[in-house]
Structure formats: structure tokens, C-alpha cells
Design an enzyme around this catalytic site. Structure first.
Site, PDB file in Angstrom:
ATOM      1  N   ARG A  51      -5.701   0.868  12.079  1.00 32.19           N
ATOM      2  CA  ARG A  51      -5.698   2.277  11.675  1.00 32.19           C
ATOM      3  C   ARG A  51      -6.576   2.456  10.437  1.00 32.19           C
ATOM      4  O   ARG A  51      -6.972   1.471   9.803  1.00 32.19           O
ATOM      5  CB  ARG A  51      -4.271   2.766  11.411  1.00 32.19           C
ATOM      6  CG  ARG A  51      -3.533   1.840  10.413  1.00 32.19           C
ATOM      7  CD  ARG A  51      -2.527   2.506   9.574  1.00 32.19           C
ATOM      8  NE  ARG A  51      -3.104   3.465   8.673  1.00 32.19           N
ATOM      9  CZ  ARG A  51      -3.787   3.150   7.563  1.00 32.19           C
ATOM     10  NH1 ARG A  51      -4.026   1.886   7.206  1.00 32.19           N
ATOM     11  NH2 ARG A  51      -4.270   4.100   6.777  1.00 32.19           N
ATOM     12  N   ALA A  53      -9.678   5.483   9.251  1.00 34.19           N
ATOM     13  CA  ALA A  53     -10.849   5.990   9.977  1.00 34.19           C
ATOM     14  C   ALA A  53     -11.968   4.937  10.155  1.00 34.19           C
ATOM     15  O   ALA A  53     -12.412   4.696  11.285  1.00 34.19           O
ATOM     16  CB  ALA A  53     -11.361   7.247   9.274  1.00 34.19           C
ATOM     17  N   ARG A  94      -7.686   8.359  19.838  1.00 36.38           N
ATOM     18  CA  ARG A  94      -7.196   9.222  18.755  1.00 36.38           C
ATOM     19  C   ARG A  94      -8.250  10.317  18.528  1.00 36.38           C
ATOM     20  O   ARG A  94      -9.449  10.007  18.558  1.00 36.38           O
ATOM     21  CB  ARG A  94      -6.973   8.435  17.439  1.00 36.38           C
ATOM     22  CG  ARG A  94      -5.772   7.491  17.488  1.00 36.38           C
ATOM     23  CD  ARG A  94      -5.431   6.931  16.110  1.00 36.38           C
ATOM     24  NE  ARG A  94      -4.598   7.839  15.347  1.00 36.38           N
ATOM     25  CZ  ARG A  94      -4.260   7.644  14.072  1.00 36.38           C
ATOM     26  NH1 ARG A  94      -4.710   6.575  13.415  1.00 36.38           N
ATOM     27  NH2 ARG A  94      -3.484   8.499  13.433  1.00 36.38           N
ATOM     28  N   GLN A 201       2.706   4.831   5.509  1.00 33.95           N
ATOM     29  CA  GLN A 201       1.522   4.012   5.180  1.00 33.95           C
ATOM     30  C   GLN A 201       1.437   3.744   3.679  1.00 33.95           C
ATOM     31  O   GLN A 201       0.927   2.704   3.253  1.00 33.95           O
ATOM     32  CB  GLN A 201       0.240   4.721   5.633  1.00 33.95           C
ATOM     33  CG  GLN A 201       0.019   4.749   7.135  1.00 33.95           C
ATOM     34  CD  GLN A 201       0.592   5.997   7.770  1.00 33.95           C
ATOM     35  OE1 GLN A 201       1.545   6.577   7.271  1.00 33.95           O
ATOM     36  NE2 GLN A 201       0.034   6.401   8.875  1.00 33.95           N
ATOM     37  N   ASP A 242     -10.432  11.465   7.165  1.00 33.37           N
ATOM     38  CA  ASP A 242     -10.636  11.159   8.583  1.00 33.37           C
ATOM     39  C   ASP A 242     -11.783  11.950   9.173  1.00 33.37           C
ATOM     40  O   ASP A 242     -12.422  11.512  10.124  1.00 33.37           O
ATOM     41  CB  ASP A 242      -9.354  11.403   9.368  1.00 33.37           C
ATOM     42  CG  ASP A 242      -8.352  10.322   9.042  1.00 33.37           C
ATOM     43  OD1 ASP A 242      -7.660  10.436   8.015  1.00 33.37           O
ATOM     44  OD2 ASP A 242      -8.313   9.323   9.787  1.00 33.37           O
ATOM     45  N   ASN A 252      -7.188  14.672   6.438  1.00 34.13           N
ATOM     46  CA  ASN A 252      -6.650  13.369   6.048  1.00 34.13           C
ATOM     47  C   ASN A 252      -5.167  13.389   6.401  1.00 34.13           C
ATOM     48  O   ASN A 252      -4.636  14.388   6.909  1.00 34.13           O
ATOM     49  CB  ASN A 252      -6.886  13.114   4.549  1.00 34.13           C
ATOM     50  CG  ASN A 252      -6.576  11.669   4.161  1.00 34.13           C
ATOM     51  OD1 ASN A 252      -7.060  10.732   4.815  1.00 34.13           O
ATOM     52  ND2 ASN A 252      -5.768  11.451   3.149  1.00 34.13           N
TER      53      ASN A 252
HETATM   54  O1  MRU Z   1      -2.844   7.761  10.790  1.00 27.64           O
HETATM   55  P1  MRU Z   1      -3.619   6.835   9.889  1.00 27.64           P
HETATM   56  O2  MRU Z   1      -2.766   5.859   9.181  1.00 27.64           O
HETATM   57  O3  MRU Z   1      -4.767   6.201  10.619  1.00 27.64           O
HETATM   58  O4  MRU Z   1      -4.243   7.821   8.805  1.00 27.64           O
HETATM   59  C1  MRU Z   1      -5.153   7.259   7.900  1.00 27.64           C
HETATM   60  C2  MRU Z   1      -5.604   8.176   6.839  1.00 27.64           C
HETATM   61  O5  MRU Z   1      -5.275   9.339   6.808  1.00 27.64           O
HETATM   62  C3  MRU Z   1      -6.579   7.584   5.853  1.00 27.64           C
HETATM   63  O6  MRU Z   1      -6.463   8.216   4.621  1.00 27.64           O
HETATM   64  C4  MRU Z   1      -8.012   7.755   6.371  1.00 27.64           C
HETATM   65  O7  MRU Z   1      -8.128   7.305   7.680  1.00 27.64           O
HETATM   66  C5  MRU Z   1      -8.993   7.055   5.508  1.00 27.64           C
HETATM   67  S1  MRU Z   1      -8.887   5.297   5.622  1.00 27.64           S
HETATM   68  C6  MRU Z   1     -10.114   4.695   4.627  1.00 27.64           C
END
Ligand code: MRU
Length: 352
Positions: A51, A53, A94, A201, A242, A252
Site C-alpha cells: 500500500r 501510492a 484500486r 496505518q 494519492d 489522501n
Molecule cells: O489506503 P492506503 O494505506 O494505501 O493510503 C495511503 C495514503 O493515503 C498515503 O498517505 C499515500 O498513499 C502516500 S504514501 C507515500
């Protein structure tokens, strides 16, 4: 505590596998999982085993390469069909993070550029392309870390939401990059990590990554950010992204826009950190960013021994929200810090 670098994605070409760090098991267990098929890679992206981005962009690029490697090498039609089918499946895993689509488009362009060549050469070119995407992301994250650190002062309190650390990228991280670099250089930051409901997270990943690096990190529930800011403990907010629309609106993790509104209220600069591969000039504003909706069970029961909501109660579970560009002080990319008005600064930066 081990300080071994954690590797979110690694190609094991001999076995024909993408080896990922299973992020759903953290912080309890560090376990690497080999994925051989497109279906396994898609599932790992959907379940957030891999996970963040940039990391899902890298996983998708290796997934596209592996689909070509496992495709029939003596049947051109079958080879191309298998490759494009895999790209379509990965693109459907996704919807919000644009890095996924960006990486797949790059892999498709690579096939188009080598179309007339023997299949073995196309496959080799795809491997080189996926590796280049991986290495470039590392370099971009290091540059983001430097640009972000230049915005901070020793001893600053920094609040972050979700996880934008090394495991969400290729290395270094985006929002956590400046913090980790500052740690190496003795900046003595105090970091507040929002736990980040519903999938935690912040608690499971950000607190874990920062603690391993020796950073002074304090975990807070999402609804405590205002209190911490009001106490004067936060001098800057750093978050990942994201998808950044052409006007600077930024998708995000769900909850990010609330943090930005609080930061504005308390006069704290709110910075978005991400590589330019997360900027999508084809999406004019945040209103056009597709927001992933996830399984209601993530809210109703996932982390509990017993369900924590009445059976059948309605649940809304968007994975992301959009922070209005007016709340963002700067967007930190590998090319520098874009400042408002973002419609001009982002375009100028991408064209550089
Ligand atoms: O659902 P996730 O855990 O993939 O969401 C991730 C985020 O929102 C992060 O802040 C984003 O992907 C940036 S990661 C460098």
C-alpha cells in the site's frame, strides 16, 4: 529492535515473483510474501498488503512485467493478450492513487516502443522499465526528503496522518522522508502520528517506522489532533498524497482534509509531500478524483473481538478524502516546493 531496512517491493526474477512486505501483519511480524500471479498481486494491493501510492505503482509495474514473463513466449497474440489483460486487472485493483495508472501506462508505452522485437526482448525491456520506475521513485523520495527538511526547524513538532514512510514508497518515504532525514542530522523532531481510523496505518505503520528509526513519536487518536495543535506542540503538518489534481486539490487518506482544516485554524503550515508521479494534470480538480469505497466490516468489526456497531447499521467507508487546495501551504515534490496558486506552479513544475 531491528533496524534492517524494510523493503516493500522486490523482484525475485529467478522465481518469477514479486516479493512484498506484508504490511497487514505489522507491527507484530515482518514477513515477506512471494506473489507469482496477477491475481495475487491485485489481491495484495486490494487488501493493503502492499500500500501507499508510490509502492502500489511499483508493484503494478513488476506485476505487468511478470505477466509478460509468464506469458507464452512462442505466440505473439497470446503474449500481448496476457500482458494487456494483466494491465487491465492491475488498473482495476484500486481507483484513487494515480501512481498505479501512471506506472501501467509507462509499461504499456514500453511494449509499444518494442512491439516489433522478439518477445524475449520485449520481456527484457519490461523488466528494465519496472526496475527504472522502482529506482526513480527512490531518487525522487530522497529529493522530497531534502526539500521537505528545508521547510522545518530543529526541535519542531510535526503532525502526520496515515503512513507515507519508506514502506509506502520505494525507500525514504514522502511525508516521513524529511523527518527521517532530520533524525539522521540531529534535528530532534517530536512527531505526533494520528492513528488513522479505520485501518490504523498511523498506529501500525508510522509509529512503527519512526520508533525503529529512533524518532520521538507520540501516537494520538485522530480526534486528538486539535488538542495537540492547540497546546502549541505542532509547528508543521506533513502528509502524503494519492492524487494531486491540476488545481492542487489533494486526495489522501480519509481524515486528511480535517487535519488541514484544523491546521488552518491554528495557523500551522500544512504540507503535502509526493513525487510528481502523483500529480495528475488530467484531473482538473478534486471533484473528479475517484474515491475508493471499502468494506463496511473494516469499521464494524475488523479490529474488535466483538462487533462494535449494531448489526445492519449503515456504514460509510471512503478510503480517501480531498483536501481543498486553499488549505495547502506547499506541495513538496522531487523538483522543489510548489506554492499557491497551484494551477500555475504545478504545471510549471511538471513541464520543467
Ligand atoms: O489506503 P492506503 O494505506 O494505501 O493510503 C495511503 C495514503 O493515503 C498515503 O498517505 C499515500 O498513499 C502516500 S504514501 C507515500
Amino acid at each position: 529492535m531491528s533496524t534492517e531496512p524494510l523493503i516493500p517491493n522486490r523482484l525475485d526474477d529467478e522465481r518469477g515473483a514479486l516479493v512484498i512486505l506484508d504490511q497487514t501483519l505489522l507491527p507484530d511480524r515482518v514477513r515477506y510474501l512471494p506473489l507469482f500471479t496477477t491475481r495475487e498481486i491485485c489481491r495484495a494491493i486490494q487488501t493493503l498488503q502492499v500500500r501507499g501510492a508510490p509502492a502500489i505503482g511499483v508493484a503494478a509495474a513488476y506485476g505487468a512485467y511478470l505477466a509478460a514473463k509468464h506469458a507464452p513466449q512462442d505466440d505473439r497474440k497470446g503474449f500481448f493478450a496476457a500482458f494487456y489483460e494483466a494491465c487491465d486487472a492491475l488498473a482495476a485493483s484500486r481507483p484513487t492513487a494515480v501512481n498505479l495508472f501512471w506506472a501501467l501506462k509507462r509499461m504499456e508505452r514500453c511494449v509499444a516502443a518494442h512491439e516489433e522485437e522478439p518477445l524475449s526482448q520485449i520481456t527484457a525491456a519490461l523488466r528494465r522499465e519496472a526496475e527504472a520506475i522502482h529506482r526513480e521513485d527512490e531518487a525522487q523520495n530522497l529529493a522530497i526528503s531534502e526539500h521537505g527538511l528545508a521547510l522545518l526547524r530543529p526541535g519542531d513538532g510535526i503532525l502526520t496522518h496515515c503512513n507515507a514512510g519508506p514502506i509506502a514508497t520505494s525507500r525514504y518515504g514522502t511525508a516521513l522522508g524529511p523527518i527521517l532525514l532530520g533524525q539522521e542530522r540531529g534535528y530532534g523532531f517530536r512527531v505526533f502520528a494520528d492513528e488513522t481510523r479505520p485501518l490504523l496505518q498511523g498506529a501500525r505503520l508510522t509509529a512503527f517506522e519512526l520508533q525503529r528509526a529512533g524518532v520521538d513519536v507520540t501516537l494520538i487518536c485522530d480526534n486528538m489532533a486539535s488538542a495537540v495543535m492547540k497546546n502549541g506542540w505542532v509547528q508543521a503538518v506533513l502528509v502524503g498524497c494519492d492524487r494531486v489534481a491540476a488545481n492542487g486539490d489533494t486526495a489522501n487518506k480519509i481524515g486528511t482534509s480535517g487535519v488541514a482544516i484544523l491546521a488552518k485554524h491554528y495557523g500551522i503550515p500544512f504540507y503535502v509531500c509526493g513525487p510528481t508521479t502523483t500529480v495528475d494534470l488530467d484531473t482538473p480538480t478534486g471533484a473528479q478524483i475517484p474515491i475508493e469505497q471499502r468494506d463496511p466490516e473494516e469499521i464494524r468489526s475488523l479490529w474488535y473481538e466483538k462487533p462494535m456497531a449494531p448489526a445492519g447499521c449503515g456504514i460509510y467507508n471512503p478510503a480517501f478524502d480531498v483536501t481543498d487546495h486553499s488549505l495547502i501551504a506547499g506541495i513538496v515534490t522531487e523538483k522543489g516546493v510548489a506554492r499557491p496558486p497551484f494551477a500555475e506552479s504545478l504545471r510549471g513544475m511538471l513541464e520543467k
